[in-house]
Design an enzyme around this catalytic site. Structure first.
Site, mmCIF file in Angstrom:
data_model
loop_
_atom_site.group_PDB
_atom_site.id
_atom_site.type_symbol
_atom_site.label_atom_id
_atom_site.label_comp_id
_atom_site.label_asym_id
_atom_site.label_seq_id
_atom_site.Cartn_x
_atom_site.Cartn_y
_atom_site.Cartn_z
ATOM 1 N N ARG A 171 -14.531 26.761 120.508
ATOM 2 C CA ARG A 171 -15.323 26.165 121.579
ATOM 3 C C ARG A 171 -14.379 25.775 122.710
ATOM 4 N NH1 ARG A 171 -16.756 20.515 122.572
ATOM 5 N NH2 ARG A 171 -18.503 20.460 124.018
ATOM 6 N N HIS A 175 -17.223 20.852 131.399
ATOM 7 C CA HIS A 175 -16.553 19.784 130.659
ATOM 8 C C HIS A 175 -15.772 18.949 131.684
ATOM 9 C CE1 HIS A 175 -15.063 18.627 126.402
ATOM 10 N NE2 HIS A 175 -14.599 17.703 127.226
ATOM 11 N N TYR A 214 -17.524 10.365 117.286
ATOM 12 C CA TYR A 214 -16.202 9.797 117.019
ATOM 13 C C TYR A 214 -16.275 8.491 116.240
ATOM 14 C CZ TYR A 214 -14.228 13.394 119.908
ATOM 15 O OH TYR A 214 -13.852 14.621 120.373
ATOM 16 N N GLU A 239 -17.846 18.350 118.335
ATOM 17 C CA GLU A 239 -16.549 17.650 118.359
ATOM 18 C C GLU A 239 -16.554 16.548 117.326
ATOM 19 O OE1 GLU A 239 -15.191 15.972 122.086
ATOM 20 O OE2 GLU A 239 -15.807 17.758 123.191
ATOM 21 N N GLU A 281 -21.200 16.228 126.993
ATOM 22 C CA GLU A 281 -21.276 14.768 127.111
ATOM 23 C C GLU A 281 -21.631 14.286 128.512
ATOM 24 O OE1 GLU A 281 -17.770 12.904 125.562
ATOM 25 O OE2 GLU A 281 -18.102 13.665 123.551
ATOM 26 N N ASN A 289 -21.340 15.443 119.525
ATOM 27 C CA ASN A 289 -19.960 14.974 119.371
ATOM 28 C C ASN A 289 -20.009 13.567 118.805
ATOM 29 O OD1 ASN A 289 -19.322 17.325 120.698
ATOM 30 N ND2 ASN A 289 -18.548 16.335 122.552
HETATM 31 C C1 GBH Z 1 -14.819 13.427 123.934
HETATM 32 O O1 GBH Z 1 -15.297 12.287 124.543
HETATM 33 C C2 GBH Z 1 -14.565 14.470 124.983
HETATM 34 O O2 GBH Z 1 -15.554 15.463 124.966
HETATM 35 C C3 GBH Z 1 -13.209 15.079 124.900
HETATM 36 O O3 GBH Z 1 -12.919 15.769 126.086
HETATM 37 C C4 GBH Z 1 -12.193 14.016 124.603
HETATM 38 O O4 GBH Z 1 -10.880 14.488 124.681
HETATM 39 C C5 GBH Z 1 -12.475 13.490 123.227
HETATM 40 O O5 GBH Z 1 -13.799 13.091 123.086
HETATM 41 C C6 GBH Z 1 -11.588 12.335 122.809
HETATM 42 O O6 GBH Z 1 -11.751 11.237 123.644
HETATM 43 O O7 GBH Z 1 -14.767 2.111 122.624
HETATM 44 O O8 GBH Z 1 -16.134 2.011 120.619
HETATM 45 O O9 GBH Z 1 -17.184 1.910 122.775
HETATM 46 C C7 GBH Z 1 -15.360 11.127 123.747
HETATM 47 C C8 GBH Z 1 -16.468 10.224 124.176
HETATM 48 C C9 GBH Z 1 -17.216 8.088 124.594
HETATM 49 C C10 GBH Z 1 -16.190 8.498 122.492
HETATM 50 C C11 GBH Z 1 -16.905 6.640 124.495
HETATM 51 C C12 GBH Z 1 -15.919 7.023 122.328
HETATM 52 C C13 GBH Z 1 -16.374 4.831 123.243
HETATM 53 C C14 GBH Z 1 -16.188 4.170 121.923
HETATM 54 N N1 GBH Z 1 -16.212 8.856 123.902
HETATM 55 N N2 GBH Z 1 -16.810 6.211 123.124
HETATM 56 S S1 GBH Z 1 -16.076 2.424 122.002
#
Ligand code: GBH
Length: 486
Positions: free
Chosen positions: A83, A126, A302, A382, A171, A300
């Protein structure tokens, strides 16, 4: 449905898509080559203090020149899919213009992938908007919608004979709210009305582009990638905390998923925006356009968060010593602040909680509430973690934390599938250590290490562990949090 074999070995179904993900601005470099024009991120990198260490995307991983090596790496790891995103400023430097040299780069990349049996998954946007379009208002301007559709059709015209999997946006929450409200991302604006305008125009650009591309080729798959999270009330017995969690969910998850999949904005989000006097600039017919049918939903994931409506005291709420922070879901677009509190979970180098079960919940919920009823499959486009890696004396990178993170999240994907969520693939973020936006090169998400002096690539232990699962479709009893021997 996935099978569970005797013991705790987990088996993924045949045909499950195993891949790794990147994004153009984060890896390509070659910022001024072959007719590429500046994007909002090139500009933002030059704003003093905007990006850690004043890092830029000028060289990044030099993937623009080293892509054959990167494709070979993926082939060696046995990945079935890659991707990546195309850079709008390489392809349509100005509205109405097409830069053939920019398209040729992606054409070579796609050919290289296909020769190695790796399926290209192409994301059109992106976050690297051409600066010239930002100068005309950027995503806050409705005109950007049709410029995006034009760009999408140009890319499809050049690559549509070989690319079958198209993602419009990555996103859009980040583009709209980090870019136009919080200001942590390019273009660094802090204007709630512009952010909510960007939200709507991004969604409209998605829907209109899907319809336009599908008219050209009804046989390819079209989707969107949304970043999703789970919010738990810090005190489940507190109605204020329950409402805070619900509002965060509306502002991060539902305000994107519901227009795309159900054709409406959630009232909780509209109420939050109204509390600061802003509203999405909806014209008649927009929501029907946004809800154009899609073939897959990319998610995605995290981390999750526990949230409260009361500003917690540092002592009681954050035993890890992390600062008490207002959550980022709603920067300045809701009058009632929401605070995240620590639950004592382990954290990555981003200070994000490690909460694999949140991925299971996100997938099950997306299936139940949005995609399942329409028969739309989900791909985890992701998932991954930043850690401060050490390089061992033998040159290997024993990233046990990242390995455990990925394998635990794969267990969560498997569990979600076991309860019926139609998940068809998983992409590790990221193939390479890369330009981590406002954090520059300080945060490493790669399963492959990049030495930013020599640009040498070294697969980490996590790459070997992930590759083994990808090759076999099986996830065994790897020690959790311990070393995984490839
Ligand atoms: C992605 O965004 C992106 O698509 C990518 O480009 C990037 O490199 C990758 O992730 C890593 O950052 O502090 O607990 O409130 C991540 C989107 C949005 C995930 C905000 C974490 C905040 C968590 N992020 N979110 S918090």
């Amino acid at each position: 449905t996935p099978a569970t074999s005797p013991g705790t070995e987990l088996v993924f179904p045949p045909g499950f898509v195993w891949g790794a993900a990147t994004a153009a601005f984060q890896i390509e470099g070659a910022a001024a080559e072959d007719g590429r024009v500046p994007s909002i991120w090139d500009t933002f990198c030059r704003v003093p203090g905007a990006v850690a260490n004043g890092d830029t995307g000028d060289v990044a991983c030099d993937h623009y020149h080293r892509w054959p090596e990167d494709v070979a790496l993926m082939a060696d790891l046995g990945l079935g899919a890659y991707r990546f995103s195309t850079a709008w400023p390489r392809i349509c430097p100005e509205p109405g213009t097409v830069n053939r040299a920019g398209l040729d780069f992606y054409s070579r990349l796609v050919d290289g992938l296909l020769e190695r049996g790796i399926e290209p998954w192409l994301t059109l946007y992106h976050w690297d908007l051409p600066q010239s379009l930002e100068d005309r208002g950027g995503w806050a301007s409705r005109e950007t919608v049709d410029h995006f559709v034009e760009y999408a059709l140009v890319v499809q015209g050049a690559l549509g004979d070989r690319v079958r999997r198209w993602t419009t946006l990555n996103e859009p929450w980040c583009s709209a709210f980090l870019g136009y409200a919080g200001g942590q991302h390019a273009p660094g604006r802090q204007e709630p009305a512009a952010a909510v305008g960007a939200l709507h125009h991004l969604l409209l650009a998605h829907g209109r582009a899907v319809t336009a591309m599908r008219a050209v080729d009804p046989t390819a798959d079209y989707g969107i990638t949304l970043n999703m999270s789970v919010f738990d009330p810090a005190d489940p017995g507190s109605p204020a905390d329950v409402a805070a969690a619900d509002r965060e969910d509306a502002l991060l998850n539902r305000v994107f998923a519901e227009p795309v999949l159900l054709g409406r904005y959630p009232q909780v989000a509209l109420d939050a925006y109204a509390s600061v006097g802003v509203a999405p600039p909806v014209h008649d017919g927009d929501l029907a356009e946004i809800a154009a049918p899609i073939d897959f939903l990319g998610i995605n994931y995290y981390n999750g968060a526990a949230v409260t409506a009361q500003r917690p005291t540092t002592d009681s709420a954050m035993p890890t010593g992390a600062p008490v922070e207002r959550t980022t879901s709603s920067p300045s677009v809701a009058a009632d602040p929401v605070w995240s509190v620590s639950r004592g979970l382990p954290r990555t180098a981003m200070d994000w909680e490690v909460q694999p079960d949140g991925l299971r919940r996100v997938l099950e919920r997306a299936h139940t509430d949005w995609t399942g009823p329409a028969g739309i499959p989900i791909h985890v486009t992701e998932n991954g973690a930043a850690y401060d890696d050490d390089v061992a004396p033998d040159g290997s990178v024993p990233d046990a934390d990242r390995t455990a993170y990925i394998l635990e999240h794969l267990r969560a994907v498997h569990a979600a599938m076991g309860s019926g969520a139609d998940v068809r693939g998983y992409f590790a973020w990221s193939l390479l250590d890369n330009f981590e936006w406002a954090y520059g090169y300080e945060k490493r998400f790669g399963i492959v290490r990049v030495d930013f002096d020599t640009l040498e690539r070294t697969p980490k232990d996590s790459a070997h562990a992930f590759a083994r699962v990808a090759r076999t479709g099986r996830l065994g009893e790897e020690p959790r949090g311990g070393t995984v021997v490839p």
